[in-house]
Design an enzyme around this catalytic site. Sequence first.
Site, PDB file in Angstrom:
ATOM      1  N   HIS A 186      -4.161   0.372   8.087  1.00  0.00           N
ATOM      2  CA  HIS A 186      -4.649   0.153   6.721  1.00  0.00           C
ATOM      3  C   HIS A 186      -6.109  -0.299   6.711  1.00  0.00           C
ATOM      4  O   HIS A 186      -6.825  -0.082   5.728  1.00  0.00           O
ATOM      5  CB  HIS A 186      -3.762  -0.930   6.078  1.00  0.00           C
ATOM      6  N   SER A 221      -9.419   3.835  -5.129  1.00  0.00           N
ATOM      7  CA  SER A 221      -8.545   2.781  -5.617  1.00  0.00           C
ATOM      8  C   SER A 221      -7.660   2.200  -4.521  1.00  0.00           C
ATOM      9  O   SER A 221      -6.870   1.308  -4.776  1.00  0.00           O
ATOM     10  CB  SER A 221      -7.698   3.300  -6.783  1.00  0.00           C
ATOM     11  N   GLU A 266     -31.709  10.729 -15.292  1.00  0.00           N
ATOM     12  CA  GLU A 266     -31.041  11.642 -14.359  1.00  0.00           C
ATOM     13  C   GLU A 266     -30.002  12.502 -15.068  1.00  0.00           C
ATOM     14  O   GLU A 266     -29.838  13.683 -14.756  1.00  0.00           O
ATOM     15  CB  GLU A 266     -30.392  10.840 -13.232  1.00  0.00           C
ATOM     16  N   CYS A 323       0.849  -1.205   0.000  1.00  0.00           N
ATOM     17  CA  CYS A 323       0.000   0.000   0.000  1.00  0.00           C
ATOM     18  C   CYS A 323       0.879   1.247   0.000  1.00  0.00           C
ATOM     19  O   CYS A 323       1.763   1.392   0.844  1.00  0.00           O
ATOM     20  CB  CYS A 323      -0.894  -0.013   1.241  1.00  0.00           C
ATOM     21  N   CYS A 344       0.530   3.297   3.550  1.00  0.00           N
ATOM     22  CA  CYS A 344       0.948   2.797   4.864  1.00  0.00           C
ATOM     23  C   CYS A 344       2.280   3.445   5.284  1.00  0.00           C
ATOM     24  O   CYS A 344       3.119   3.760   4.431  1.00  0.00           O
ATOM     25  CB  CYS A 344       1.089   1.267   4.831  1.00  0.00           C
ATOM     26  N   GLN A 378      -8.754  13.506   0.098  1.00  0.00           N
ATOM     27  CA  GLN A 378      -7.949  14.322  -0.791  1.00  0.00           C
ATOM     28  C   GLN A 378      -8.287  15.799  -0.582  1.00  0.00           C
ATOM     29  O   GLN A 378      -9.353  16.147  -0.081  1.00  0.00           O
ATOM     30  CB  GLN A 378      -8.214  13.952  -2.254  1.00  0.00           C
ATOM     31  N   ASN A 427     -13.377   9.930  -1.221  1.00  0.00           N
ATOM     32  CA  ASN A 427     -14.106   8.888  -1.939  1.00  0.00           C
ATOM     33  C   ASN A 427     -13.916   7.613  -1.148  1.00  0.00           C
ATOM     34  O   ASN A 427     -12.795   7.145  -1.000  1.00  0.00           O
ATOM     35  CB  ASN A 427     -13.533   8.682  -3.341  1.00  0.00           C
ATOM     36  N   HIS A 429      -6.948   1.993   2.157  1.00  0.00           N
ATOM     37  CA  HIS A 429      -6.323   2.689   3.295  1.00  0.00           C
ATOM     38  C   HIS A 429      -7.097   3.991   3.538  1.00  0.00           C
ATOM     39  O   HIS A 429      -7.298   4.773   2.602  1.00  0.00           O
ATOM     40  CB  HIS A 429      -4.849   2.983   2.993  1.00  0.00           C
ATOM     41  N   LEU A 485     -27.719   6.850 -11.089  1.00  0.00           N
ATOM     42  CA  LEU A 485     -28.177   8.128 -11.630  1.00  0.00           C
ATOM     43  C   LEU A 485     -27.699   8.170 -13.073  1.00  0.00           C
ATOM     44  O   LEU A 485     -26.586   8.580 -13.363  1.00  0.00           O
ATOM     45  CB  LEU A 485     -27.613   9.292 -10.817  1.00  0.00           C
ATOM     46  N   VAL A 486     -28.531   7.651 -13.965  1.00  0.00           N
ATOM     47  CA  VAL A 486     -28.094   7.461 -15.351  1.00  0.00           C
ATOM     48  C   VAL A 486     -29.005   8.183 -16.346  1.00  0.00           C
ATOM     49  O   VAL A 486     -29.257   9.366 -16.179  1.00  0.00           O
ATOM     50  CB  VAL A 486     -27.927   5.950 -15.648  1.00  0.00           C
ATOM     51  N   LYS A 512     -28.347   2.821  -6.251  1.00  0.00           N
ATOM     52  CA  LYS A 512     -29.130   3.670  -7.133  1.00  0.00           C
ATOM     53  C   LYS A 512     -28.226   4.138  -8.269  1.00  0.00           C
ATOM     54  O   LYS A 512     -27.116   4.612  -8.021  1.00  0.00           O
ATOM     55  CB  LYS A 512     -29.647   4.874  -6.344  1.00  0.00           C
ATOM     56  N   HIS A 529      -8.269   7.428   3.661  1.00  0.00           N
ATOM     57  CA  HIS A 529      -7.646   8.684   3.230  1.00  0.00           C
ATOM     58  C   HIS A 529      -8.643   9.574   2.520  1.00  0.00           C
ATOM     59  O   HIS A 529      -9.666   9.115   2.032  1.00  0.00           O
ATOM     60  CB  HIS A 529      -6.455   8.403   2.311  1.00  0.00           C
TER      61      HIS A 529
HETATM   62  O1  LIG Z   1     -35.913   2.018 -15.359  1.00  0.00           O
HETATM   63  P1  LIG Z   1     -34.755   1.098 -15.167  1.00  0.00           P
HETATM   64  O2  LIG Z   1     -33.995   0.826 -16.450  1.00  0.00           O
HETATM   65  O3  LIG Z   1     -35.091  -0.165 -14.425  1.00  0.00           O
HETATM   66  O4  LIG Z   1     -33.763   1.921 -14.209  1.00  0.00           O
HETATM   67  C1  LIG Z   1     -32.641   2.637 -14.590  1.00  0.00           C
HETATM   68  O5  LIG Z   1     -32.969   3.851 -15.271  1.00  0.00           O
HETATM   69  C2  LIG Z   1     -33.687   4.839 -14.527  1.00  0.00           C
HETATM   70  C3  LIG Z   1     -33.843   6.068 -15.381  1.00  0.00           C
HETATM   71  O6  LIG Z   1     -32.587   6.610 -15.780  1.00  0.00           O
HETATM   72  C4  LIG Z   1     -32.985   5.160 -13.200  1.00  0.00           C
HETATM   73  O7  LIG Z   1     -33.813   5.980 -12.420  1.00  0.00           O
HETATM   74  C5  LIG Z   1     -32.647   3.889 -12.423  1.00  0.00           C
HETATM   75  O8  LIG Z   1     -31.887   4.219 -11.274  1.00  0.00           O
HETATM   76  C6  LIG Z   1     -31.855   2.936 -13.323  1.00  0.00           C
HETATM   77  O9  LIG Z   1     -31.529   1.750 -12.635  1.00  0.00           O
HETATM   78  O1  LIG Z   2      -7.684  10.269  -7.150  1.00  0.00           O
HETATM   79  P1  LIG Z   2      -8.238   8.857  -7.125  1.00  0.00           P
HETATM   80  O2  LIG Z   2      -8.806   8.496  -5.812  1.00  0.00           O
HETATM   81  O3  LIG Z   2      -7.281   7.840  -7.658  1.00  0.00           O
HETATM   82  O4  LIG Z   2      -9.450   8.908  -8.186  1.00  0.00           O
HETATM   83  C1  LIG Z   2     -10.803   9.036  -7.875  1.00  0.00           C
HETATM   84  O5  LIG Z   2     -11.131  10.355  -7.421  1.00  0.00           O
HETATM   85  C2  LIG Z   2     -10.960  11.413  -8.359  1.00  0.00           C
HETATM   86  C3  LIG Z   2     -11.475  12.690  -7.712  1.00  0.00           C
HETATM   87  O6  LIG Z   2     -12.847  12.603  -7.367  1.00  0.00           O
HETATM   88  C4  LIG Z   2     -11.671  11.121  -9.673  1.00  0.00           C
HETATM   89  O7  LIG Z   2     -11.318  12.108 -10.628  1.00  0.00           O
HETATM   90  C5  LIG Z   2     -11.298   9.744 -10.213  1.00  0.00           C
HETATM   91  O8  LIG Z   2     -12.068   9.455 -11.364  1.00  0.00           O
HETATM   92  C6  LIG Z   2     -11.568   8.692  -9.132  1.00  0.00           C
HETATM   93  O9  LIG Z   2     -11.235   7.412  -9.589  1.00  0.00           O
END
Ligand SMILES: O=P(O)(O)O[C@H]1O[C@H](CO)[C@@H](O)[C@H](O)[C@H]1O
Ligand SMILES: O=P(O)(O)O[C@H]1O[C@H](CO)[C@@H](O)[C@H](O)[C@H]1O
Lengths: 385, 385
Positions: A121, A195, A354, A52, A55, A202, A187, A198, A350-351, A348, A200
């Site tokens: 760790h 990734s 969303e 790590c 560490c 940022q 994160n 440990h 958010l795709v 959930k 941490h």
């Molecule tokens: O409706 P689905 O395909 O089951 O669900 C997916 O699309 C939706 C609309 O973007 C989202 O709110 C859900 O979180 C996602 O899992």
């Molecule tokens: O810096 P890390 O932890 O390797 O990376 C993570 O956090 C960053 C800041 O939110 C993002 O840009 C990266 O996509 C994510 O993988």
Amino acid sequence: MPDRILDDISHRRYNPLRGSWILVSPHRTKRPWQGQEESPGVIDLPAYDPSCYLCPGNKRASGDTNPSYEDTFVFVNDFSAVKESQADYTSPDPPGSLPGLLLRAEPVKGKCYVLTFSAAHNITLADMSPTEIHHIVKTWTDIYTAHISPKSPLAALARPTHLPPTNHHADVGTPKDQYRWMQIFENKGAAMGCSNPHPHGQIWTTTSLPEEPALELQQLRKYHREQGGGHMLVDYARLEREKNERVVFQNETFLVVCPWWAVWPFETMILPAKHVRSLIDLTETEQMHLAEAIAEVTRRYDNLFETSFPYSMGIHQAPLDGTEEEIECSSLHIHFYPPLLRSATVRKFLVGYEMMAEPQRDITPEQATLRLQKCGGELYRKRLQ
Amino acid sequence: MPDRILDDISHRRYNPLRGSWILVSPHRTKRPWQGQEESPGVIDLPAYDPSCYLCPGNKRASGDTNPSYEDTFVFVNDFSAVKESQADYTSPDPPGSLPGLLLRAEPVKGKCYVLTFSAAHNITLADMSPTEIHHIVKTWTDIYTAHISPKSPLAALARPTHLPPTNHHADVGTPKDQYRWMQIFENKGAAMGCSNPHPHGQIWTTTSLPEEPALELQQLRKYHREQGGGHMLVDYARLEREKNERVVFQNETFLVVCPWWAVWPFETMILPAKHVRSLIDLTETEQMHLAEAIAEVTRRYDNLFETSFPYSMGIHQAPLDGTEEEIECSSLHIHFYPPLLRSATVRKFLVGYEMMAEPQRDITPEQATLRLQKCGGELYRKRLQ
Ligand SMILES: O=P(O)(O)O[C@H]1O[C@H](CO)[C@@H](O)[C@H](O)[C@H]1O
Ligand SMILES: O=P(O)(O)O[C@H]1O[C@H](CO)[C@@H](O)[C@H](O)[C@H]1O
């Protein structure tokens, strides 16, 4: 309560802090889930991992060796997203021209730090006591203090740093430029792009004021002007205490709420009951209250689905540099954005809708609050031992 | 080219369509990845799956049975996020009061449809020919047409529907209310929250104008006024053709670009070269050109990492109901937001910094364009056969 009809009907809620809307569909939780499942958070790790890069005593990608630190350790990110020195850039296109309008770019300089929360760790904030977390709050405050503009009204409050020299690399807190913003964040968990398990966080500082804090600052200033000098988050904290429908935890200084406008299923916000502009405004006792609130949120999260709960958290507060009005209108608060919805493995997403139209949530923030209220007490991992 | 310095320095780019900023850190791609890996898209599926609720002749959660349709089939989502009928709601708090300001909610009604793209369970848009995709474009156009406000200047253009009665449930296209917005979108792949691999998209209509299209419409109207009646996306398409640095593909009617302000690593946008307000403005030939552009994007995506490439895509166009100025300023375009960054299993996480401060990307849109330009030609799966 006429408001409880919101448990049954689709509605939108307004987020006054961002000036944006969220679609709430409480009846939608009945939907069966046949999609992707996350792997539950790994909790069986060694206290020290020789491979790590966080560490104590280990070597990092840069070739540097970490000191044998005991609690926190701060260093400049070996893969920083922004740098202190880089070539200059001015757009070749005049601002009035079409390319100047449609193909706009501006250079950003800055510094990115990594901050370990503990030498161990295999622990997380949820495993730590308020006293241990207090040490992290102090480190955040020190780093913030070291970057604040000498022109800021907050500069006068700067106290001597608590950072022992072994707990930070020599390059920490000596910015080449005056930066505008410091984003402290964590994160946690592979599901949130972390990734390395440990513990941490940022800290990214930049010459620019980023999108989200700029949006919030605009809304806070607008409110301050329109409400005759009132502070939005102070008024909001008072309202939440009165209504008592979205308060997960409170102590003398801080509240933990599932905000009225929460997007993520178990999103929470830590906010002070009185006006606090930044970490630097807190007394030692208030720092300890903040540490307690952080311990409460993270422990309740882990208890909810008996798993190491993934999330992204971030601190919003006064910019490092800005007008007096900007500093005065800023309100310290912490956002926690956790993705899990139903269990340790079902999140959930958010795709499509969303991303293209509007954030959408299934359970209401009031329902989430009830669940989190019941998750107090000892960490489930300790109970199981 | 002085612009190429943007390949080496951290900078922000402005998105004029949303009025927001993105942080670009091109040097950051050297970072090693030790975090979560996605499972590569499943491509070994049967052409018919008896347990799939979208396959022809199968039973759904509602108890309904799908007809033995041949290409597209449209029905009301069994777990709709918004409903046509629900209890009324008016906020108990007067608008001037603090709760009225800070705890705002408004009811939303609407209708959610599911649209299958093909009877075959085991194909995706990338496997389909422009002629097959043309059928989907026609279905989208028909459903849009069936919901458009009779007051809209677009209503006059409505052509007879192409939907054969077997290809949609009787409840489709008979809205109880006049809706304001129709969001057509597709979530593809488990990484984008798609819970069923059967090729399908969704269509959500609401009484409210959601956040994202509202933001875009505001920016488009502002541009129209300030640029003496010009259309932002027409000017942008012309600029992109002139610069020729971000164009992945083009035909007589449409361009596929990695936009200057792209957030996701391989984000693309399909946009017409001339002013098109909505799907209804397209001739049959232009519909076919759109189908070809969609085929190109999705095939190149799959070829890039030789995997079934996950993404969310969505169509932005004129609202169903609105002022004449709103309809006139609207510009049809399609966003593709794909999460993969380095390979079939390593994605970009938009987490801590991105959620709390500002979206951040690693490779530049110009670098992404070069990669996608090289991915034309036959679908890798067919070459391998
Ligand atoms: O409706 P689905 O395909 O089951 O669900 C997916 O699309 C939706 C609309 O973007 C989202 O709110 C859900 O979180 C996602 O899992
Ligand atoms: O810096 P890390 O932890 O390797 O990376 C993570 O956090 C960053 C800041 O939110 C993002 O840009 C990266 O996509 C994510 O993988």
